[in-house]
Design a protein around this motif. Structure first.
Motif, PDB file in Angstrom:
ATOM      1  N   ASN A 218       0.821  -1.218   0.000  1.00 20.83           N
ATOM      2  CA  ASN A 218       0.000   0.000   0.000  1.00 20.83           C
ATOM      3  C   ASN A 218       0.855   1.269   0.000  1.00 20.83           C
ATOM      4  O   ASN A 218       0.315   2.378   0.084  1.00 20.83           O
ATOM      5  N   ALA A 219       2.193   1.119  -0.099  1.00 16.13           N
ATOM      6  CA  ALA A 219       3.107   2.252   0.103  1.00 16.13           C
ATOM      7  C   ALA A 219       2.799   3.455  -0.788  1.00 16.13           C
ATOM      8  O   ALA A 219       2.946   4.599  -0.355  1.00 16.13           O
ATOM      9  N   LYS A 220       2.366   3.216  -2.016  1.00 16.50           N
ATOM     10  CA  LYS A 220       2.183   4.369  -2.914  1.00 16.50           C
ATOM     11  C   LYS A 220       1.052   5.292  -2.434  1.00 16.50           C
ATOM     12  O   LYS A 220       0.997   6.448  -2.829  1.00 16.50           O
ATOM     13  N   ASN A 221       0.212   4.785  -1.568  1.00 19.51           N
ATOM     14  CA  ASN A 221      -0.906   5.614  -1.081  1.00 19.51           C
ATOM     15  C   ASN A 221      -0.711   6.155   0.334  1.00 19.51           C
ATOM     16  O   ASN A 221      -1.608   6.772   0.888  1.00 19.51           O
ATOM     17  N   TRP A 222       0.458   5.874   0.953  1.00 24.03           N
ATOM     18  CA  TRP A 222       0.663   6.304   2.353  1.00 24.03           C
ATOM     19  C   TRP A 222       0.787   7.819   2.485  1.00 24.03           C
ATOM     20  O   TRP A 222       1.199   8.503   1.532  1.00 24.03           O
ATOM     21  N   ASP A 223       0.528   8.297   3.698  1.00 21.22           N
ATOM     22  CA  ASP A 223       0.771   9.725   3.975  1.00 21.22           C
ATOM     23  C   ASP A 223       2.267   9.931   4.297  1.00 21.22           C
ATOM     24  O   ASP A 223       3.025   8.946   4.430  1.00 21.22           O
ATOM     25  N   GLY A 224       2.684  11.197   4.434  1.00 23.55           N
ATOM     26  CA  GLY A 224       4.096  11.537   4.646  1.00 23.55           C
ATOM     27  C   GLY A 224       4.732  10.853   5.852  1.00 23.55           C
ATOM     28  O   GLY A 224       5.768  10.187   5.717  1.00 23.55           O
ATOM     29  N   PRO A 225       4.145  10.983   7.066  1.00 22.95           N
ATOM     30  CA  PRO A 225       4.795  10.408   8.249  1.00 22.95           C
ATOM     31  C   PRO A 225       4.970   8.883   8.157  1.00 22.95           C
ATOM     32  O   PRO A 225       6.016   8.356   8.541  1.00 22.95           O
ATOM     33  N   GLN A 293      -0.751  -2.369  28.389  1.00 22.41           N
ATOM     34  CA  GLN A 293      -0.568  -3.156  29.617  1.00 22.41           C
ATOM     35  C   GLN A 293       0.787  -3.849  29.652  1.00 22.41           C
ATOM     36  O   GLN A 293       1.293  -4.180  30.708  1.00 22.41           O
ATOM     37  N   ALA A 294       1.366  -4.063  28.445  1.00 16.87           N
ATOM     38  CA  ALA A 294       2.679  -4.722  28.363  1.00 16.87           C
ATOM     39  C   ALA A 294       3.810  -3.697  28.323  1.00 16.87           C
ATOM     40  O   ALA A 294       4.965  -4.058  28.141  1.00 16.87           O
ATOM     41  N   GLY A 295       3.466  -2.413  28.443  1.00 19.63           N
ATOM     42  CA  GLY A 295       4.498  -1.375  28.475  1.00 19.63           C
ATOM     43  C   GLY A 295       4.754  -0.718  27.130  1.00 19.63           C
ATOM     44  O   GLY A 295       5.671   0.091  26.999  1.00 19.63           O
ATOM     45  N   GLY A 296       3.971  -1.053  26.125  1.00 22.05           N
ATOM     46  CA  GLY A 296       4.126  -0.438  24.807  1.00 22.05           C
ATOM     47  C   GLY A 296       3.144   0.701  24.621  1.00 22.05           C
ATOM     48  O   GLY A 296       2.555   1.198  25.591  1.00 22.05           O
ATOM     49  N   GLN A 297       2.956   1.111  23.371  1.00 20.30           N
ATOM     50  CA  GLN A 297       2.042   2.214  23.068  1.00 20.30           C
ATOM     51  C   GLN A 297       1.221   1.878  21.836  1.00 20.30           C
ATOM     52  O   GLN A 297       1.633   1.041  21.013  1.00 20.30           O
ATOM     53  N   SER A 298       0.118   2.590  21.672  1.00 21.51           N
ATOM     54  CA  SER A 298      -0.678   2.469  20.460  1.00 21.51           C
ATOM     55  C   SER A 298      -1.222   3.847  20.108  1.00 21.51           C
ATOM     56  O   SER A 298      -1.766   4.547  20.963  1.00 21.51           O
ATOM     57  N   PHE A 299      -1.080   4.200  18.814  1.00 21.82           N
ATOM     58  CA  PHE A 299      -1.351   5.563  18.344  1.00 21.82           C
ATOM     59  C   PHE A 299      -2.152   5.454  17.054  1.00 21.82           C
ATOM     60  O   PHE A 299      -1.938   4.533  16.262  1.00 21.82           O
ATOM     61  N   ALA A 332       6.386  11.425  16.828  1.00 17.03           N
ATOM     62  CA  ALA A 332       7.184  12.632  16.542  1.00 17.03           C
ATOM     63  C   ALA A 332       7.042  13.018  15.060  1.00 17.03           C
ATOM     64  O   ALA A 332       6.943  14.210  14.730  1.00 17.03           O
ATOM     65  N   LEU A 333       6.991  12.031  14.174  1.00 16.19           N
ATOM     66  CA  LEU A 333       6.858  12.342  12.745  1.00 16.19           C
ATOM     67  C   LEU A 333       5.502  12.976  12.443  1.00 16.19           C
ATOM     68  O   LEU A 333       5.390  13.897  11.634  1.00 16.19           O
ATOM     69  N   TYR A 334       4.457  12.466  13.108  1.00 17.55           N
ATOM     70  CA  TYR A 334       3.124  13.073  12.904  1.00 17.55           C
ATOM     71  C   TYR A 334       3.063  14.481  13.496  1.00 17.55           C
ATOM     72  O   TYR A 334       2.473  15.387  12.905  1.00 17.55           O
ATOM     73  N   ALA A 335       3.718  14.671  14.656  1.00 21.91           N
ATOM     74  CA  ALA A 335       3.719  16.003  15.290  1.00 21.91           C
ATOM     75  C   ALA A 335       4.451  16.991  14.388  1.00 21.91           C
ATOM     76  O   ALA A 335       4.004  18.130  14.192  1.00 21.91           O
ATOM     77  N   ALA A 336       5.581  16.530  13.795  1.00 20.78           N
ATOM     78  CA  ALA A 336       6.370  17.413  12.921  1.00 20.78           C
ATOM     79  C   ALA A 336       5.541  17.805  11.703  1.00 20.78           C
ATOM     80  O   ALA A 336       5.549  18.965  11.272  1.00 20.78           O
ATOM     81  N   GLU A 337       4.799  16.866  11.168  1.00 23.13           N
ATOM     82  CA  GLU A 337       3.970  17.139   9.975  1.00 23.13           C
ATOM     83  C   GLU A 337       2.899  18.181  10.313  1.00 23.13           C
ATOM     84  O   GLU A 337       2.606  19.089   9.525  1.00 23.13           O
ATOM     85  N   GLU A 338       2.330  18.056  11.516  1.00 22.66           N
ATOM     86  CA  GLU A 338       1.275  18.993  11.933  1.00 22.66           C
ATOM     87  C   GLU A 338       1.822  20.423  12.051  1.00 22.66           C
ATOM     88  O   GLU A 338       1.101  21.383  11.799  1.00 22.66           O
ATOM     89  N   ASN A 339       3.102  20.514  12.457  1.00 28.88           N
ATOM     90  CA  ASN A 339       3.706  21.836  12.669  1.00 28.88           C
ATOM     91  C   ASN A 339       4.252  22.473  11.400  1.00 28.88           C
ATOM     92  O   ASN A 339       4.840  23.548  11.457  1.00 28.88           O
ATOM     93  N   THR A 340       4.122  21.774  10.252  1.00 32.33           N
ATOM     94  CA  THR A 340       4.672  22.400   9.026  1.00 32.33           C
ATOM     95  C   THR A 340       3.567  23.123   8.263  1.00 32.33           C
ATOM     96  O   THR A 340       2.416  22.832   8.366  1.00 32.33           O
TER      97      THR A 340
END
Ligand code: FDP
Length: 340
Positions: A218-225, A293-299, A332-340
């Motif tokens: 699906n790479a050709k359709n991905w967003d920047g981050p 619960q296992a110490g990871g994250q989901s975004f 961080a990549l999504y935050a950077a995109e939002e700030n541009t």
């Protein structure tokens, strides 16, 4: 794990014993949750047996129906759905059910009602059934909001309100991973005993991993981050080694590997599917609950996945989950995109 020693282990922590131990920490508990869970476990054992027999029993193949997502349903999907719906209703502890296979939520008849709401995908990864690749059941459990008539509002709660979540993977072994909100534990079905035995106590995901998992087709359709992150995985600029790519295409199996080995699993939004592919209630939420619960994250690309408030029961969302540090990079990549 010492398998030789295991063969002679006589003090077995079965999932029933584990849940009863947990229950005893809450003297006010009437055992309703343990009963509900025993019905889910029964459903998992039944589906595991059916999956193992599928090639022989000719259970695989199309059942001639399409599910609510417009996908062709397999016989095993139909069977698994029936088994779980019946097991959950007959537990007498549920009031509303949402299944990936049913367009509408199931409101349990008053005589069989309890206080729990269960959202589930009875057989996730169905495109992998016919070639014998790991597939699984995913579930999440909420408490009814108030004691009144059950309604859609009871299941349209943010994921952080879940009481428990888990999945059962039908692979080279049958593994049930569960969190009731205080850590994550994994149980493996011992076929000779017909019991799930605690084999992976207190699972913690590595803080950073060496694997990324995504459908690169699906790479050709991905967003920047997303594109930038995957590029960084392959061509790191900080002197670290490139990550390995692993993608099974069965969420339960990809998330299970991520949980045990670390790294990230992503199913991002793309131009064709602006909300991604995976469903909020019975894919994104339970897996995000386990990951945290296992110490990871989901975004989601916008917010913590468990903060999302779904508006529809079959809603979809992009998801990036896994090791804490790896998801931090994506944020961080999504935050950077939002700030541009
Ligand atoms: P499947 O279509 O085989 O049922 O949401 C279902 C799911 O599998 C997930 O288990 C899996 O992670 C994802 O879809 C795979 O999607 P792609 O084939 O688009 O990669």
């Amino acid at each position: 794990m010492d398998h030789a020693a295991d063969a002679f282990r006589t003090d077995l922590m079965t999932i029933t014993r584990f849940v009863l131990n947990e229950q005893s920490k809450h003297p006010e508990s009437r055992g309703d949750f343990s009963i509900l869970l025993s019905h889910i476990v029964l459903g998992c054992k039944f589906v595991c047996a059916a999956v193992n027999k599928a090639g022989l029993a000719k259970l695989i193949g199309l059942a001639g129906e399409t599910n609510v997502q417009g996908e062709e349903q397999k016989k095993l999907d139909v069977l698994s759905n029936e088994v779980f719906v019946k097991a959950l209703v007959s537990s007498g502890r549920t009031c509303i059910l949402v299944s990936e296979e049913d367009e509408d939520a199931i409101i349990v008849e008053p005589s069989k009602r309890g206080k729990y709401c269960v959202v589930f995908d009875p057989l996730d990864g169905s495109s992998n059934i016919d070639c014998g690749v790991s597939i699984g059941t995913i579930f999440g459990i909420y408490m009814i909001k108030d004691g009144g008539e059950p309604s859609l509002e009871d299941v349209l709660q943010p994921g952080k309100n879940m009481l428990a979540a888990g999945y059962c993977m039908y692979g080279s072994s049958c593994t049930l991973v569960l969190s009731t909100g205080s850590g994550v534990n994994g149980f493996t079905l011992d076929p000779s005993l017909g019991e799930f035995i605690l084999t992976h106590p207190d699972i913690k995901i590595p803080k950073k991993g060496k694997i990324y998992s995504v459908n690169e087709g699906n790479a050709k359709n991905w967003d920047g981050p997303t594109a930038k992150y995957v590029e960084k995985c392959k061509f790191p600029t900080d002197g670290s080694s490139a990550k390995s790519l692993r993608y099974i295409g069965s969420m339960v199996a990809d998330v299970h590997r991520t949980l045990l080995y670390g790294g990230v699993f992503l199913y991002p939004a793309d131009k064709k599917s602006p909300n991604g592919k995976l469903r909020v209630l019975y894919e994104v939420f339970p897996m995000s609950f386990l990951m945290e619960q296992a110490g990871g994250q989901s975004f989601t690309g916008k917010e913590r996945s468990l903060d999302l408030v779904p508006k529809k029961i079959h809603e979809r969302s992009p998801i990036f989950l896994g090791s804490y540090d790896d998801v931090e990079e994506i944020k961080a990549l999504y935050a950077a995109e939002e700030n541009t």
